[in-house]
Every structure is written in structure tokens, then in C-alpha cells.
Design a protein around this motif. Structure first.
Motif, PDB file in Angstrom:
ATOM      1  N   TYR A   6      -5.186  16.462  70.130  1.00  0.00           N
ATOM      2  CA  TYR A   6      -5.049  15.091  70.839  1.00  0.00           C
ATOM      3  C   TYR A   6      -3.764  14.508  70.655  1.00  0.00           C
ATOM      4  CZ  TYR A   6      -7.284  14.320  66.271  1.00  0.00           C
ATOM      5  OH  TYR A   6      -7.786  14.457  65.067  1.00  0.00           O
ATOM      6  N   GLY A   7      -2.668  15.026  70.078  1.00  0.00           N
ATOM      7  CA  GLY A   7      -1.762  14.389  69.853  1.00  0.00           C
ATOM      8  C   GLY A   7      -0.477  15.582  69.728  1.00  0.00           C
ATOM      9  N   GLU A   8       0.610  15.023  69.780  1.00  0.00           N
ATOM     10  CA  GLU A   8       1.880  15.956  69.649  1.00  0.00           C
ATOM     11  C   GLU A   8       2.302  16.035  68.175  1.00  0.00           C
ATOM     12  OE1 GLU A   8       5.451  14.832  71.789  1.00  0.00           O
ATOM     13  OE2 GLU A   8       6.473  16.518  70.344  1.00  0.00           O
ATOM     14  N   VAL A   9       2.250  17.244  67.478  1.00  0.00           N
ATOM     15  CA  VAL A   9       2.710  17.575  66.188  1.00  0.00           C
ATOM     16  C   VAL A   9       3.894  18.081  65.887  1.00  0.00           C
ATOM     17  CG1 VAL A   9       1.851  18.060  63.628  1.00  0.00           C
ATOM     18  CG2 VAL A   9       0.322  17.291  65.417  1.00  0.00           C
ATOM     19  N   ARG A  10       4.959  17.484  65.195  1.00  0.00           N
ATOM     20  CA  ARG A  10       6.142  18.326  65.151  1.00  0.00           C
ATOM     21  C   ARG A  10       6.314  18.307  63.450  1.00  0.00           C
ATOM     22  NH1 ARG A  10      10.064  15.319  66.733  1.00  0.00           N
ATOM     23  NH2 ARG A  10       8.658  13.733  67.466  1.00  0.00           N
ATOM     24  N   GLY A  11       7.479  19.035  63.038  1.00  0.00           N
ATOM     25  CA  GLY A  11       7.649  19.239  61.841  1.00  0.00           C
ATOM     26  C   GLY A  11       6.819  20.439  61.202  1.00  0.00           C
ATOM     27  N   SER A  12       6.884  20.600  59.940  1.00  0.00           N
ATOM     28  CA  SER A  12       6.329  21.734  59.343  1.00  0.00           C
ATOM     29  C   SER A  12       5.301  21.668  58.203  1.00  0.00           C
ATOM     30  CB  SER A  12       7.648  22.691  58.724  1.00  0.00           C
ATOM     31  OG  SER A  12       7.160  23.422  57.819  1.00  0.00           O
ATOM     32  N   VAL A  13       4.174  22.220  58.306  1.00  0.00           N
ATOM     33  CA  VAL A  13       3.350  22.407  57.226  1.00  0.00           C
ATOM     34  C   VAL A  13       2.969  23.706  56.649  1.00  0.00           C
ATOM     35  CG1 VAL A  13       0.970  21.946  56.720  1.00  0.00           C
ATOM     36  CG2 VAL A  13       1.982  20.500  58.222  1.00  0.00           C
ATOM     37  N   ARG A  14       3.633  24.155  55.536  1.00  0.00           N
ATOM     38  CA  ARG A  14       3.448  25.325  54.938  1.00  0.00           C
ATOM     39  C   ARG A  14       2.467  25.450  53.893  1.00  0.00           C
ATOM     40  NH1 ARG A  14       8.597  25.505  55.646  1.00  0.00           N
ATOM     41  NH2 ARG A  14       9.250  24.699  53.710  1.00  0.00           N
TER      42      ARG A  14
END
Ligand SMILES: Nc1ncnc2c1ncn2[C@@H]1O[C@H](COP(=O)(O)OP(=O)(O)OP(=O)(O)O)[C@@H](O)[C@H]1O
Ligand SMILES: Nc1ncnc2c1ncn2[C@@H]1O[C@H](COP(=O)(O)OP(=O)(O)O)[C@@H](O)[C@H]1O
Ligand code: SF4
Ligand code: SF4
Ligand SMILES: [Mg+2]
Ligand SMILES: [Mg+2]
Lengths: 329, 332
Positions: A63-71
Motif C-alpha cells: 500500500y505504499g512505495e518502499v525504497r532502500g534495502s533490507v537484507r
């Protein structure tokens, strides 16, 4: 802390759109978590704590725009397919939500919900699942657990439902627990019990924990490290002792000072003047500037970024508060 | 020296569990939730009495009895020498004005379609506090009193933050110039920094207007800060009551000791071991016989299982309802 991090969050940004306008709910959140480590996330309501957790788990992207990184253990979660993510959720990464009632199924007994979780995420047999379910309810302080497996959520009190949620989250022995205000609705006596359990699991099973709370006492008692959020950004993070005892960001200091402790009874409490800004109309410079007593001209026009100020310690402020001897220690 | 404004005497309240009409009509002695089991206390003029205890122990029920939202099953409340549930007091509406309640959730107690100005004006009109011509200036004064900007008068409740809504609730209660304020979890839903603002306002207004306050909250630190005296409630009974600083620094009842030790310290190095309570709060449907705390108490003896301990003064402390208070506090 020579351990490799199991979770690495880098420049996480989550944006919602409301009536055509962008709502920057989370901006540039970065932190790393090692096995067995408990990381706190604090801040006023609306500062982006829950959205951060939902973004890590891959829920916010719906429901939203997610940027960046989750490792997660080296794997990138932000780009992972929903099917793959589902294998990780519940089994490796479990989440306790802020609103317990919405996340329990009202039509299934508590026992069924626990054993179904175990069936989905472990190799335990039928008997073992039942035993484990009883053991978990027992752990979270539900008396006469065996006899309550057949009851439905509405037959439990609010506090007990929250404990059932915690039991479900912990049943499959996850390696990472994302806990959103898990004890806020509970009495201090039960809270102490649940936090003890979470700490014990973190310790014995090397479970990493990201704990969202607005109670600084809970942070002090349970977390190793803490990030302080304000208007969607981390403004200060580091070792819990250092951050709470010698805050370097004016907002952290304000939060600590507003808690009625070691102040003469019935005197005026310190309070951060003003209220948090609306995410729709954030100030151009530092989001805290309108409430900050240390603000200078630079703060009105430029946005401070998170900088290292000591080993493992970061703050986003042009005029950080002075360090004391504690920092050197 | 101190003057008692309200005297609560052996208040009992049980809610019938079965809501079946037949049970009610036949007065069948069905099961009941014993929410209050003999609460007695006095409110002194100008003090803040804090009330703490676990969820469901009867804090809100007590507050609601005081403002006559609930009628007790037995027991009395005297205000100004008058029994507030007596026929004479029932007819006299001044009590409703003089004792004001501020609710746990102001969002649901403020009419969402009325502006702040209308909400305050209505309170003034209902109790005929001011002639019509003076209502507008008094609304302005009230907004000022709780530090809301004047343009707040035209806004609807949803246009405010949580802290500001609490201020509206306070302004509405103060509009009718009450003597006693009942604050049930007034600031519990607020963030610490906003909480501090509202608490400061309450302390200041209390001084200025000589208000007597009953402050119900689950945040022990906050209760300690605002209260002169504190009552600890367990299963609908006061188990300890006394001077706030004395009680918080040296709680005497085993339950108070456990409750206070569970509050997490702000100092990461102070991992003060919480006294683990065994089991959990028994259901108010089955209040244990004898001392209601005996099923969880480390100091339980045979006497505790059968005899209800009365609230009695303990030297150097407040009043404590425990058979073994002396021995327990000798070792502490
Ligand atoms: N209208 C009602 N009908 C039936 N039972 C009730 C009613 N109101 C309260 N109770 C019961 O009475 C007991 C005391 O409730 P009360 O609301 O006073 O608790 P409290 O101490 O205010 O708790 P909290 O800290 O959760 O607000 C509880 O067991 C509750 O479920
Ligand atoms: N599903 C959503 N759609 C739009 N906005 C949202 C959504 N979830 C949260 N927000 C907004 O994002 C901001 C941060 O919210 P949240 O992370 O829930 O705060 P908190 O720190 O209290 O947990 C708030 O302004 C909130 O209103
Ligand atoms: S950057 Fe400036 S306004 Fe922001 S917190 Fe630091 S001193 Fe205050
Ligand atoms: S009366 Fe007995 S059971 Fe009750 S608190 Fe005292 S020692 Fe414990
Ligand atoms: Mg949240
Ligand atoms: Mg209540």
C-alpha cells in the motif's frame, strides 16, 4: 559485536500517497542487527515506527512505495517475491502487531491458531505441536493453559489476547522478532513477565529483536541499542546506555527530560514545546527546528543527516549536545 | 486543618453477568462481577489522590460511581454532608456541576460534529453558568486557560491532536467551575512530551482554582508525580493507601511491592529485579475468600486464606490491608 549482522536495513524510505500528495512516512532509516541483539525503536506516535517494521517485513509495499534495502541473512527482502517472503514470515521472521484483536482469527480456537502456526513453520508432529502450544501459553503467563486451548479469542481478556499473539509469534522459534508495542496494552506486572520471556529467547535462541515502544523505561530495561525516530527519520542511535544517559540530539534529551523521574513531586515537568510537524508540511530544514532550543540559522534551511559521532553512535544534528566522560568509557 | 470534601463508605458494586431479562425480572441470584468490594476513602480539599492497580481492578468503576454513572450495590458517598445517592441529592443537579469527570477517551466523549466553541458554550448553558451575553467571552477565557489558540473555537474535535483534545476535555470540565475533578486515564494515550504539557496544566490549574483531583492512571511514575496521596486497589479493594512519596519509596503491602517493582527503571544499569507475581489477577467473578491477594502472595499463611484483612494504620507508613504487614516490612 564482531558478529555479522543478520539484518541490515539501509536507507529505507516508505512513501504513502494520500489525495495525490506524497506522505514521507519513513526516510533513510538504516541500522544493523546481530544475533541475540535487541534493538529499540522509539519516538512519538506517527514518527514512523510501525511503518518501519511493516516495511522490513514486506507488508508496506502493498500500500505504499518502499525504497532502500533490507537484507535478511544476506538475502534482499525488498525485491523478493511474495511467495518467497511468505516462507520467511512466521518461520524465520515473526511479527507481533500493535492491535492484537485484528490479527487473531475470531472463528478459530486459540489452540488451533497456535498449532496451525506450528504446522506451517515447524516439523513437529501432532502431539508435539499440542505440547508446544501448551508450553508457549504457559510461558506467556496464561494459567491453566491446557484447558484453554479450546477457547476462542473473545473468551480472553484484552491482555490475554495480546499474550496469545506473542505466544503464536514465538511458537516457531523465529530468528528475528519484530515487536510493535507488544506490552503497551498490558499491566506492568504482565509486561515485566513478557519482556523477560522475550529477553530469555533472544539470549537462549540467539533471536534478534526489533522492539517498538514509546516507553523509555522498557527501552532501558530490554534493549542493547536504540534508534530514536522523529518525523520519519532516525535522529539518534547507538548503545542504549549512551543514548539514554548522555543524549546528543536535542529531541532525545527532551524525551528523557519529560519523564517524571527524579523531579520534585508536583512540580512542573519539562516538556518539549510545540507538537510534531505534519508529514504533509515538513519544515524545509531540520524537522525538529520549530521546537528546538538549540536551532541556529543552518537548521532552518538544511536537513542534517545521520553522522557518526562516536564508535557505534550516530546523530542527525548540526549542533549536537556535548559529550560527557560517559562517551569515552 | 484538612477538610474532607468527599467521604466514600464501604462501596460495593457487582455487575450481573447474565444479561438475560428473565434473570433480572426474577431477581435470580446469578453470577456477578464484583467490581468493587468495600472501598472506603476520604478526599481532602485541594489534594490529588492517585489511584493505581491492574487492569480490571475497579478504578474506572469507582470513578464512575463518584459521578453517579453507576449506582453502587451498597455503601455510600457523602459530598458536603449529603448522601449523593439519596433522594434529595438526586434532585439537586448542582452535584453534577461540582464534581466533573474527564474521560479515558475524549475522542468518544466529545461530539464530533460540534465545534470546540459550541462544546464549551453548551456546558456553560446547561448549568447556567453565565448570562447569554457573557458566554462568548467566557469561552475565550477557557481556551486561554488551557492554552488553546483562540481560533480553536471554530474547529471540530478531529482537527486537533490528542493532547489538544485532552485540553478541550479539561476546558469543558472547568467551564462549570467544579470543585472536584475525576481524571480517569486522562493522559494515558498521549506521548511523553505531550503528557508532560497536560500534566503541567492540570497541576497549575489545581493550584489556581483549589481543585480536588482523583487521578486514575496506570503509569506509576506519573501518579507518583502528581499525587499527594495514593490508593492501591486490588480486586475492588483498597489494599494500601497513604502519602504518595512514602508509599512509592517504601510500599508496605505485598501487592504494592510487586506492582511498583515491575515498573521498568529508566536507568539501563538498574535492572532491579521485579518481584514475580505468581499466577494472574483472579477473575472478579470469583474473588478468593480471605485476603484477595492470597493466591499470589509469597507471605501467605492459613489465616490469609480465610480472614479478610482490614485496612489499618501501620506505623511510619499509611494504611495497609495485610495480616502480616509488620513482619513483612521488618525484613524489608
Ligand atoms: N458495565 C459493566 N458490566 C459488566 N462488567 C463490568 C462493567 N464495567 C466494568 N465491569 C467489570 O468490572 C471490573 C472493573 O472494571 P473497571 O473498568 O473499573 O477496571 P479498571 O480498573 O478501570 O481497569 P483498566 O485499567 O483496564 O481501565 C472488570 O472486571 C470489568 O470487566
Ligand atoms: N497504510 C497507510 N496509509 C497511509 N498512511 C499511513 C499508513 N500507515 C501509516 N501511515 C502514516 O505514516 C506515518 C507513520 O505511521 P506509523 O509508523 O504508524 O507511526 P508510529 O511511529 O506511531 O508507529 C503516520 O503519519 C501515519 O498516519
Ligand atoms: S539540527 Fe538544529 S534544529 Fe535540528 S535538532 Fe539539531 S540543533 Fe536542533
Ligand atoms: S494478608 Fe496474607 S496473603 Fe494477604 S497480602 Fe498479607 S500476607 Fe499476603
Ligand atoms: Mg505504531
Ligand atoms: Mg479504566
Amino acid at each position: 559485536m564482531t558478529d555479522h549482522p543478520i539484518l541490515e536495513v539501509e536507507n529505507l524510505c516508505t512513501t504513502f500517497s494520500r489525495g495525490g500528495t506524497d506522505l514521507p512516512a519513513v526516510r533513510d532509516v538504516s541500522f544493523a542487527l546481530c544475533k541475540g541483539q535487541v534493538q529499540g525503536l522509539v519516538g512519538e506516535s506517527g514518527s514512523g515506527k510501525s511503518v518501519t517494521l511493516r516495511s522490513i517485513l514486506g507488508l508496506a509495499r502493498h500500500y505504499g512505495e518502499v525504497r532502500g534495502s533490507v537484507r535478511w541473512q544476506g538475502q534482499e527482502l525488498t525485491t523478493m517475491s511474495e511467495r518467497q517472503l511468505r516462507k520467511i514470515r512466521g518461520r524465520e521472521i515473526a511479527m507481533i502487531f500493535q492491535e492484537p484483536m485484528t490479527s487473531l482469527n475470531p472463528l478459530l480456537t486459540v489452540g488451533t491458531q497456535l498449532t496451525e502456526t506450528l504446522k506451517a513453520h515447524t516439523d513437529l508432529g501432532r502431539r508435539a505441536r499440542r505440547d508446544r502450544a501448551i508450553e508457549m501459553l504457559d510461558h506467556v503467563g496464561i494459567p491453566a493453559a491446557a484447558s484453554r486451548l479450546g477457547e476462542y479469542p473473545h473468551q480472553f481478556s484484552g491482555g490475554m489476547r495480546q499474550r496469545v499473539m506473542i505466544a503464536i509469534a514465538l511458537a516457531a522459534s523465529p530468528k528475528l522478532l519484530l515487536a510493535d508495542e507488544p506490552t503497551t496494552a498490558l499491566d506492568v506486572t504482565i509486561q515485566a513477565q513478557i519482556l523477560d520471556l522475550i529477553l530469555k529467547l533472544a539470549d537462549e535462541m540467539s533471536m534478534g529483536v526489533v522492539l517498538v515502544t514509546h516507553d523509555l523505561g522498557v527501552v532501558a530495561q530490554t534493549c542493547d541499542t536504540v534508534s530514536v525516530m522523529y518525523a520519519g527519520r532516525v535522529v539518534e542511535q547507538g548503545d542504549v546506555r549512551q543514548v539514554l544517559q548522555t543524549p546528543r540530539h536535542p529531541y532525545t534529551e527532551g524525551l528523557m527530560r519529560s519523564v517524571p523521574q527524579d523531579v520534585p513531586p508536583r512540580t512542573q515537568l519539562y516538556s518539549v514545546p510545540g507538537t510534531p510537524p505534519s508529514l504533509f508540511s515538513l519544515p524545509e530544514g531540520c524537522a525538529f527546528a520549530p521546537r528546538c532550543q538549540a536551532a541556529g540559522p543552518a537548521c532552518q534551511t538544511a536537513r542534517p543527516t545521520l553522522q557518526d559521532i562516536a564508535p557505534g553512535r550516530q546523530t542527525a544534528c548540526f549542533h549536537p549536545l556535548p559529550a560527557t566522560q560517559e562517551d569515552a568509557a | 486543618m484538612t477538610q474532607t470534601v468527599m467521604k466514600i463508605d464501604d462501596l460495593h458494586l457487582s455487575f450481573p453477568v447474565s444479561r438475560s431479562l428473565l434473570d433480572v425480572v426474577q431477581r435470580r441470584p446469578g453470577k456477578s462481577v464484583n467490581a468493587l468490594n468495600g472501598v472506603s476513602l476520604e478526599l481532602q480539599q485541594g489534594e490529588t489522590l492517585g489511584v493505581v492497580g491492574e487492569s480490571g481492578c475497579g478504578k474506572s468503576t469507582l470513578a464512575r460511581c463518584i459521578v453517579r454513572l453507576y449506582e453502587p450495590t451498597s455503601g455510600q458517598i457523602h459530598f458536603d454532608e449529603q448522601n449523593i445517592f439519596g433522594a434529595a441529592a438526586r434532585k439537586d443537579r448542582s452535584y453534577n456541576r461540582r464534581v466533573q469527570m474527564m474521560f479515558q477517551d475524549p475522542y468518544s466523549s466529545l461530539n464530533p460534529r460540534m465545534t470546540t466553541g459550541d462544546i464549551l458554550a453548551e456546558a456553560l448553558r446547561v448549568h447556567q453558568m453565565r448570562p447569554e451575553a457573557e458566554i462568548a467571552p467566557r469561552v475565550a477565557e477557557l481556551l486561554d486557560l488551557v492554552r488553546l489558540p483562540q481560533d480553536a473555537a471554530e474547529k471540530l474535535p478531529h482537527e486537533f491532536s490528542g493532547g489538544q483534545r485532552q485540553r478541550i476535555a479539561i476546558a469543558r470540565a472547568l467551564a462549570v467551575e467544579p470543585e472536584v475533578l475525576i481524571a480517569d486515564e486522562l493522559v494515558s494515550a498521549l506521548d511523553v512530551s505531550v503528557q508532560a504539557q497536560v500534566v503541567n496544566l492540570l497541576l497549575e490549574l489545581q493550584q489556581r482554582l483549589h481543585l480536588t483531583i482523583l487521578f486514575v492512571a496506570h503509569d506509576l511514575r506519573l501518579v507518583r508525580h502528581v499525587s499527594n496521596r495514593v490508593a492501591v486497589i486490588y480486586l475492588g479493594r483498597i489494599v494500601e493507601i497513604g502519602d504518595s512519596e512514602t508509599l512509592f519509596s517504601a510500599p508496605s503491602h505485598p501487592y504494592s511491592q510487586a506492582l511498583l517493582s515491575a515498573a521498568p527503571s529508566l536507568d539501563p544499569d538498574d535492572k532491579g529485579a521485579a518481584i514475580q507475581l505468581e499466577g494472574e489477577l483472579p477473575s472478579p467473578l470469583n474473588v478468593p475468600p480471605g485476603c484477595p491477594f492470597h493466591v499470589r502472595c509469597r507471605h501467605v499463611t492459613a489465616q490469609c486464606r480465610t480472614v479478610i484483612p482490614a485496612l489499618r494504620a501501620l506505623e511510619g507508613r499509611g494504611e495497609v490491608a495485610c495480616h502480616h504487614a509488620e513482619e513483612i516490612n521488618q525484613h524489608a
